[in-house]
Every structure is written in structure tokens, then in C-alpha cells.
Design a protein around this motif. Sequence first.
Motif, PDB file in Angstrom:
ATOM      1  N   ALA A   1      50.303  32.782  28.346  1.00  0.00           N
ATOM      2  CA  ALA A   1      51.260  32.618  29.451  1.00  0.00           C
ATOM      3  C   ALA A   1      51.452  33.925  30.197  1.00  0.00           C
ATOM      4  O   ALA A   1      51.507  33.964  31.425  1.00  0.00           O
ATOM      5  N   ALA A   2      51.547  35.022  29.424  1.00  0.00           N
ATOM      6  CA  ALA A   2      51.725  36.332  30.055  1.00  0.00           C
ATOM      7  C   ALA A   2      50.529  36.664  30.929  1.00  0.00           C
ATOM      8  O   ALA A   2      50.662  37.133  32.054  1.00  0.00           O
ATOM      9  N   ASN A   3      49.316  36.440  30.393  1.00  0.00           N
ATOM     10  CA  ASN A   3      48.112  36.752  31.147  1.00  0.00           C
ATOM     11  C   ASN A   3      47.987  35.879  32.387  1.00  0.00           C
ATOM     12  O   ASN A   3      47.534  36.338  33.439  1.00  0.00           O
ATOM     13  N   ASP A   4      48.358  34.611  32.277  1.00  0.00           N
ATOM     14  CA  ASP A   4      48.307  33.720  33.432  1.00  0.00           C
ATOM     15  C   ASP A   4      49.241  34.202  34.525  1.00  0.00           C
ATOM     16  O   ASP A   4      48.881  34.195  35.706  1.00  0.00           O
ATOM     17  N   GLY A   5      50.442  34.626  34.149  1.00  0.00           N
ATOM     18  CA  GLY A   5      51.388  35.134  35.135  1.00  0.00           C
ATOM     19  C   GLY A   5      50.870  36.389  35.805  1.00  0.00           C
ATOM     20  O   GLY A   5      50.977  36.555  37.026  1.00  0.00           O
ATOM     21  N   TRP A   6      50.296  37.282  35.032  1.00  0.00           N
ATOM     22  CA  TRP A   6      49.747  38.518  35.566  1.00  0.00           C
ATOM     23  C   TRP A   6      48.548  38.231  36.468  1.00  0.00           C
ATOM     24  O   TRP A   6      48.404  38.830  37.545  1.00  0.00           O
ATOM     25  N   SER A   7      47.694  37.309  36.081  1.00  0.00           N
ATOM     26  CA  SER A   7      46.543  36.949  36.910  1.00  0.00           C
ATOM     27  C   SER A   7      46.990  36.381  38.249  1.00  0.00           C
ATOM     28  O   SER A   7      46.434  36.720  39.305  1.00  0.00           O
ATOM     29  N   SER A   8      48.005  35.531  38.211  1.00  0.00           N
ATOM     30  CA  SER A   8      48.549  34.974  39.445  1.00  0.00           C
ATOM     31  C   SER A   8      49.152  36.067  40.315  1.00  0.00           C
ATOM     32  O   SER A   8      48.956  36.093  41.536  1.00  0.00           O
ATOM     33  N   TYR A   9      49.871  36.983  39.691  1.00  0.00           N
ATOM     34  CA  TYR A   9      50.488  38.092  40.426  1.00  0.00           C
ATOM     35  C   TYR A   9      49.419  38.909  41.142  1.00  0.00           C
ATOM     36  O   TYR A   9      49.548  39.227  42.335  1.00  0.00           O
ATOM     37  N   LYS A  10      48.367  39.259  40.423  1.00  0.00           N
ATOM     38  CA  LYS A  10      47.304  40.070  41.021  1.00  0.00           C
ATOM     39  C   LYS A  10      46.640  39.338  42.185  1.00  0.00           C
ATOM     40  O   LYS A  10      46.384  39.943  43.234  1.00  0.00           O
ATOM     41  N   SER A  11      46.358  38.064  42.012  1.00  0.00           N
ATOM     42  CA  SER A  11      45.647  37.326  43.053  1.00  0.00           C
ATOM     43  C   SER A  11      46.487  37.180  44.317  1.00  0.00           C
ATOM     44  O   SER A  11      45.945  37.111  45.423  1.00  0.00           O
ATOM     45  N   ARG A  12      47.809  37.179  44.163  1.00  0.00           N
ATOM     46  CA  ARG A  12      48.680  36.957  45.317  1.00  0.00           C
ATOM     47  C   ARG A  12      49.158  38.240  45.983  1.00  0.00           C
ATOM     48  O   ARG A  12      49.402  38.254  47.194  1.00  0.00           O
ATOM     49  N   PHE A  13      49.289  39.317  45.216  1.00  0.00           N
ATOM     50  CA  PHE A  13      49.949  40.509  45.763  1.00  0.00           C
ATOM     51  C   PHE A  13      49.112  41.784  45.692  1.00  0.00           C
ATOM     52  O   PHE A  13      49.463  42.766  46.336  1.00  0.00           O
ATOM     53  N   MET A  14      48.034  41.802  44.949  1.00  0.00           N
ATOM     54  CA  MET A  14      47.254  43.021  44.765  1.00  0.00           C
ATOM     55  C   MET A  14      45.951  42.945  45.547  1.00  0.00           C
ATOM     56  O   MET A  14      45.121  42.062  45.326  1.00  0.00           O
ATOM     57  N   ALA A  15      45.770  43.878  46.483  1.00  0.00           N
ATOM     58  CA  ALA A  15      44.520  43.965  47.228  1.00  0.00           C
ATOM     59  C   ALA A  15      43.425  44.516  46.329  1.00  0.00           C
ATOM     60  O   ALA A  15      43.689  45.096  45.271  1.00  0.00           O
ATOM     61  N   ALA A  16      42.174  44.368  46.763  1.00  0.00           N
ATOM     62  CA  ALA A  16      41.040  44.788  45.946  1.00  0.00           C
ATOM     63  C   ALA A  16      41.065  46.280  45.645  1.00  0.00           C
ATOM     64  O   ALA A  16      40.571  46.719  44.603  1.00  0.00           O
ATOM     65  N   ASP A  17      41.677  47.069  46.554  1.00  0.00           N
ATOM     66  CA  ASP A  17      41.699  48.517  46.351  1.00  0.00           C
ATOM     67  C   ASP A  17      42.868  48.984  45.501  1.00  0.00           C
ATOM     68  O   ASP A  17      42.996  50.178  45.213  1.00  0.00           O
ATOM     69  N   GLY A  18      43.768  48.055  45.102  1.00  0.00           N
ATOM     70  CA  GLY A  18      44.888  48.426  44.239  1.00  0.00           C
ATOM     71  C   GLY A  18      46.208  48.567  44.957  1.00  0.00           C
ATOM     72  O   GLY A  18      47.186  49.035  44.355  1.00  0.00           O
ATOM     73  N   ARG A  19      46.276  48.147  46.204  1.00  0.00           N
ATOM     74  CA  ARG A  19      47.537  48.200  46.961  1.00  0.00           C
ATOM     75  C   ARG A  19      48.326  46.917  46.739  1.00  0.00           C
ATOM     76  O   ARG A  19      47.784  45.827  46.886  1.00  0.00           O
ATOM     77  N   ILE A  20      49.625  47.059  46.402  1.00  0.00           N
ATOM     78  CA  ILE A  20      50.508  45.905  46.225  1.00  0.00           C
ATOM     79  C   ILE A  20      51.182  45.577  47.556  1.00  0.00           C
ATOM     80  O   ILE A  20      51.793  46.443  48.187  1.00  0.00           O
ATOM     81  N   LYS A  21      51.082  44.324  47.962  1.00  0.00           N
ATOM     82  CA  LYS A  21      51.600  43.877  49.260  1.00  0.00           C
ATOM     83  C   LYS A  21      52.960  43.200  49.085  1.00  0.00           C
ATOM     84  O   LYS A  21      53.093  42.262  48.299  1.00  0.00           O
ATOM     85  N   ASP A  22      53.934  43.685  49.831  1.00  0.00           N
ATOM     86  CA  ASP A  22      55.258  43.069  49.858  1.00  0.00           C
ATOM     87  C   ASP A  22      55.196  41.900  50.832  1.00  0.00           C
ATOM     88  O   ASP A  22      55.333  42.064  52.046  1.00  0.00           O
ATOM     89  N   THR A  23      55.002  40.705  50.297  1.00  0.00           N
ATOM     90  CA  THR A  23      54.742  39.534  51.125  1.00  0.00           C
ATOM     91  C   THR A  23      55.968  39.051  51.900  1.00  0.00           C
ATOM     92  O   THR A  23      55.828  38.241  52.813  1.00  0.00           O
ATOM     93  N   ALA A  24      57.138  39.545  51.565  1.00  0.00           N
ATOM     94  CA  ALA A  24      58.339  39.179  52.312  1.00  0.00           C
ATOM     95  C   ALA A  24      58.685  40.242  53.355  1.00  0.00           C
ATOM     96  O   ALA A  24      59.702  40.136  54.033  1.00  0.00           O
ATOM     97  N   ASN A  25      57.833  41.245  53.498  1.00  0.00           N
ATOM     98  CA  ASN A  25      58.126  42.380  54.383  1.00  0.00           C
ATOM     99  C   ASN A  25      56.854  42.841  55.094  1.00  0.00           C
ATOM    100  O   ASN A  25      56.491  44.010  55.054  1.00  0.00           O
TER     101      ASN A  25
END
Length: 328
Positions: A13-37
Motif C-alpha cells: 500500500a505504501a509503495n502504491d501510494g508513493w508510485s501514484s505520487y511520483k507519477s502525478r507530481f514528480m517530473a522526470a528530472d526530479g522537480r515536484i509540481k504544485d498542481t494547485a498553484n
Amino acid sequence: MMILLGMFSVQAAANDGWSSYKSRFMAADGRIKDTANNNVSHTEGQGFAMLLAVDNNDRQSFDRLWQWTRSHLSNAQNGLFYWRYNPDASDPIVDKNNASDGDVLIAWALLRAGEKWNVADYLKQSDKIQRSIVSRNVTTFGGYSVMLPGAQGFNKTSYVVLNPSYFLFPAWRDFARRSHLKVWNQLIEDGFTLLGKMNNFGRSALPLDWVALNADGSLAPAIAWPPRFSYDAIRIPLYIWWYDPQSLRLVPFQHYWAGYSRLQTPAWINVSNNEAAPYNMDGGLLAVRDLTMGDTAQLSSSLDAQENYYSASLRLLVWSAWQSRQAN
């Protein structure tokens, strides 16, 4: 066998949540995107994700996150990090200030990564950032040791502006263990004392997103922000719980939230006039409430389909805090 299957399910469950987080918010270069901003990035988000990468034993993602942060946000002048990055601007870093919570999160993640994966350079970098935080952001004012929200703009001479959600107690404790510097324990002690003094702001007895500490040691709502317990301050009970699940400083939050049913808890409250948000907690905010109230059966690392970056970060940080206690 059933115990092993249960442990596997929690890890999956932890890994699934982390995988989802990365796919939605982490760019390929390692930048985290604030999707509400508008998909900007912050040191806060980089630090959150670096912590989550360590907790999910994902060194490859950690390295990408750290290298992007180091390459794009490092301020060579003071050893800290520019707090905000706008990929659509001609100058992505217009504001050269730092955000001390982001700096602490990054340093904490590096410390935990260095210890988990036995990487000396991570530890060295964490130590350097810690020293810069103490030098640039920690001050004594009104009889208290405090960490200012940034190196610039928060010391107003007759008072200083504080953000109590930057009181990262579990990180400060780890810094104290690592460095043996008294300043970290003093920040913890004075931070808890200041939280206790915020109980008289209003009937709710809750702290605020932004607070003014006066030279005589008194506290008042900071004038430039609404006097709310809101999206910043929601992190306060998370960090207290992460430091000590039995802390009496959790009681005001528990008393306030006990006055509402779980799914009818306002997302924020104006502590001065008791005006409550016209909408209720959900996502990561609700996860913080569940952790604080001991309703841990509700905790999960699964993300809702429409969950934005901040809500998802809170949800997974709550999960990390909870899992860290189960492992001890």
C-alpha cells in the motif's frame, strides 16, 4: 504466514501510494509540481518528496529529487535554498529568499537518507545545511530561541513573524542527535512553550498560521494574514505527533475536532471570531485529523483521484509518521 501477508500488504500500500505520487507530481528530472498553484515548485515540496523517497526505500528517486533541488535552488551566498521556482517565468527564481521549513525538510531527508543507505556525502550535505539554518534563520527574541520563516523580511525589530507550522520538532530532534548542538533542543523546548501560549487567541485554543512574537515575549496574530488555523497550521499537530504521540500539546486540536463529526469538520477556523470554513476537511487534512484523534484505522497511503499535491503530501507524510511508530 498471516502476519507476513499483513506486513506485505502494508508495504504494498505504501509503495502504491508513493508510485501514484511520483507519477502525478514528480517530473522526470526530479522537480515536484504544485498542481494547485500553476505547477510551481517549492523547497517544501522537494523536501516532502525526499523524505517520502527515503521512507519508501527509493534511492533512485531520491537522487533525482536532490540533484534537481541542488542544481536549481541552491543559494551559494548563504548555503540555503531559494524557496520558489516558476518554470514558466523568464527568471524562474524572482524571490531570492529561502523558506526555513523547506531547508529543514531537505536537511532532514539528507540525514535520514545518509543513515539509511550509508552515504557519507548525504550526511555531509545535511550537516552543512543545518549549520546554515542556525546561522541565517535561528535567533533569540523575546526570551525565546526561534527559527524565522526566512532569512529576510521576518525580523521587524520590535517583533518577529513566526510560522508555527515550521516548528519541525522531529527533524530538530534528529539534528540534535546528529550534531549535539544545544540550539536544536532549545528550539524544541521554546517551540512547545510558544504553542502553549497561543491557547488564548480565541475560544478554539488553536494556534495560527502566522504569529507575531513581541520583544516582551507576548504573542499576537500577525497582521498581514487572516487569523486562521488553516492550511499551514494543519501541519502543527502532525509534527507534534511525529515527535511525541502522547504530547499534551495535541490536546487543543483533539478538543476542537471532537466537537465535529469526522466528515463535518471545517477545513479552517478564524480563531479570533470563530468563523469556520464553509467546506469540510478532506484528503490530507482529514488524515492529520485522524492521526491526531487516534482514528488510525482511517489512515491510508492511497491517494484520491483528484487529490492535489499538498493534500497528497500530507496524506503520505501522515502515513510515514504512523508507520515509523509501528516499526519502533
